[in-house]
Design an enzyme around this catalytic site. Structure first.
Site, PDB file in Angstrom:
ATOM      1  N   GLU A  16      49.685 -22.930 -53.110  1.00  0.00           N
ATOM      2  CA  GLU A  16      50.606 -22.280 -54.042  1.00  0.00           C
ATOM      3  C   GLU A  16      51.668 -23.206 -54.627  1.00  0.00           C
ATOM      4  O   GLU A  16      52.850 -22.909 -54.585  1.00  0.00           O
ATOM      5  CB  GLU A  16      51.276 -21.076 -53.379  1.00  0.00           C
ATOM      6  CG  GLU A  16      50.283 -20.017 -52.962  1.00  0.00           C
ATOM      7  CD  GLU A  16      50.941 -18.739 -52.442  1.00  0.00           C
ATOM      8  OE1 GLU A  16      52.160 -18.761 -52.202  1.00  0.00           O
ATOM      9  OE2 GLU A  16      50.243 -17.741 -52.298  1.00  0.00           O
TER      10      GLU A  16
ATOM     11  N   GLU B 294      43.984 -15.518 -49.310  1.00  0.00           N
ATOM     12  CA  GLU B 294      45.054 -14.664 -48.806  1.00  0.00           C
ATOM     13  C   GLU B 294      45.028 -13.341 -49.544  1.00  0.00           C
ATOM     14  O   GLU B 294      44.916 -13.314 -50.778  1.00  0.00           O
ATOM     15  CB  GLU B 294      46.438 -15.306 -49.008  1.00  0.00           C
ATOM     16  CG  GLU B 294      46.695 -16.504 -48.136  1.00  0.00           C
ATOM     17  CD  GLU B 294      48.130 -17.009 -48.244  1.00  0.00           C
ATOM     18  OE1 GLU B 294      49.046 -16.195 -48.493  1.00  0.00           O
ATOM     19  OE2 GLU B 294      48.318 -18.229 -48.092  1.00  0.00           O
TER      20      GLU B 294
END
Ligand code: BG6
Length: 471
Positions: free
Chosen positions: A163, A370
């Site tokens: 991320e 995720e």
């Protein structure tokens, strides 16, 4: 389709600073994630013990095997391998992950490894101001090569940076303490550029050193709806995704900044310093697959710039990831969606949308690394966790995955967040994501016992049936 394809990978995920603990054991160096968590130690759990995976890994892997997952997505702590970031290698750190990887493979679980998940060796922050200095990218490339050489015979799937697109939005996570908004953005733009170089150097090294290795970034997916059907709002929604996520994927994929992002950097006068030869480096950054982290959708309206608020200026709201950008977009609530108790707008349809979008834009395999529900949980008097809301959350998102596969998306698998309860990236231990409860709370480490939640048994059945969602 009422089942997933035969080769579909079922998994669960974690990251080093959120589960390992043992923050200074066996030679591990301090990380910036440790430092951030210690700032809050008086009020919530920190990374010192976390879920204590460092001392419970055999037991946790036994639980993974019983669950039936075929992959475990976790991260290596850079500071366990190279405590100071770019100095000597720590043999004890190398051995720890050797043992974990071997044990996973002995139990039929493929390791999917992230190299950097929010935890920069703190010495690099002290020496170089972290990612502001280009030497940080070289340090990352060196660390990545050490990992590829050591583990590449057994680990075939890698993720470079977790991320980047979300991490760089938050000043605290980037160790930016500059109060002036323009200067902070200038620093951020330079850091971001070094992250792109770091990503590309690692991708190149993986392709050279790991036989059959596949590597890609893990992206925080965003899917933004326009607040109204006014053309300006529709454009604002597109810009919200472009400026928060797609600029990152486009740069990894194409090896150069997309036009819309260059335009923003120029409008804001924050084009980073680049060096001759960088174009060739960035050209190596193209990923083999995209790891997708997906939790929620967003909603946006247009936010015109004016004299006091020049185009490209952020509206600063502390440590939040969803900033507004003058001339681009303003974050809005979506009245059609229900939010989790922590404010994430739950939306399985958004997952179908982003999977289709990334698949159509990049024509690459996708992997969900995720997806999950964070909530507060307490053991019942008979020691159970009845987390039916998590089961419903996962079921609805798996349905969206199934539809996306029918839409033609090449989806490799689904690895949910998270295997055990762990330290939230900023909300301590009260916000729990796990299939397995860890018996501790914010201030009391108790016995750290592992307790299977209802969602564990449910997911086990889903895996056994290769995705029968009627269960
Ligand atoms: C992702 C991160 O952004 O979201 C994880 O990769 C994080 O590290 C997860 O834990 C959930 O966010 P939070 O803030 O609830 O822990």
């Amino acid at each position: 389709m009422d089942r997933f394809p035969d080769h579909f990978l079922w998994g669960a995920s974690s990251s080093a600073f959120q589960v390992e603990g043992a923050w200074n054991e066996d030679g591990k160096g301090l990380t910036d994630a440790d430092v951030r968590s210690f700032r809050r130690s008086a009020v919530q759990a920190d990374s010192k013990v976390a879920s204590d995976f460092y001392h419970h890994w055999r037991e946790d892997i036994a639980l993974m095997k019983e669950l039936g997952i075929g992959m475990y997505r976790f991260s290596i702590s850079w500071a366990r391998i190279v405590p100071s970031g770019d100095g000597p290698v720590n043999p004890a750190g190398i051995e720890f992950y050797d043992r974990v990887i071997d044990c996973l493979l002995e139990n039929g679980i493929q390791p999917f490894v992230t190299l950097y998940h929010f935890d920069l060796p703190y010495d690099l922050v002290v020496k170089y101001n972290g990612w502001l200095d280009r030497r940080c990218a070289d340090a990352f490339a060196r660390y990545a090569k050490i990992c590829f050489k050591q583990y590449g015979d057994r680990v075939k799937y890698w993720q470079t940076i977790n991320e980047q697109n979300l991490m760089t939005r938050v000043d605290e996570r980037m160790n930016i303490s500059e109060p002036d908004l323009w200067k902070a953005d200038q620093i951020r733009a330079q850091m971001e550029y070094h992250l792109f170089l770091a990503n590309a150097l690692a991708v190149k090294a993986c392709h050279e050193l790991v036989e059959g290795g596949k590597i890609g970034p893990a992206i925080s997916a965003s899917c933004t709806y326009p607040l109204t059907n006014k053309p300006e709002d529709v454009w604002a929604a597109r810009m919200n995704d472009a400026m928060k996520t797609l600029y990152c994927l486009d740069t990894y994929y194409n090896g150069r900044y997309p036009g819309y992002y260059m335009r923003y950097l120029k409008e804001r006068s924050i084009v980073p310093q680049m060096q001759e030869g960088d174009e060739e480096i960035l050209a190596f950054g193209r990923m083999d697959y995209i790891a997708v982290n997906y939790y929620r959708t967003l909603c946006a309206s247009a936010l015109p710039a004016d004299e006091q608020h020049p185009v490209g200026m952020r509206v600063y709201r502390g440590n939040e990831v969803d900033f507004d950008l003058y001339g681009y977009c303003k974050d809005e609530k979506n009245e059609h969606l229900r939010a989790s108790e922590y404010g994430a707008q739950i939306d399985p349809m958004g997952l179908r949308i982003v999977l289709n979008e990334y698949s159509g834009r990049y024509h690459l395999p996708l992997l969900i690394t995720e997806n999950g529900l964070g909530q507060e949980e307490e053991l019942t008097p008979d020691g159970k966790i009845h987390d039916s809301s998590r089961i419903e959350y996962i079921r609805s998102h798996l349905r969206a995955c199934m539809l996306a596969i029918e839409d033609g998306v090449d989806l490799m698998g689904y690895s949910l967040w998270s295997f055990t309860d762990l330290l939230s990236s900023h909300q301590g231990f009260r916000k729990r994501y796990g299939l397995v409860y860890v018996n501790r709370d914010e201030t009391d480490e108790k016995d750290l016992r592992r307790i299977k939640k209802d969602s564990y048994s449910w997911y086990q059945k889903v895996i056994r049936t290769n995705g029968d969602l009627r269960i």
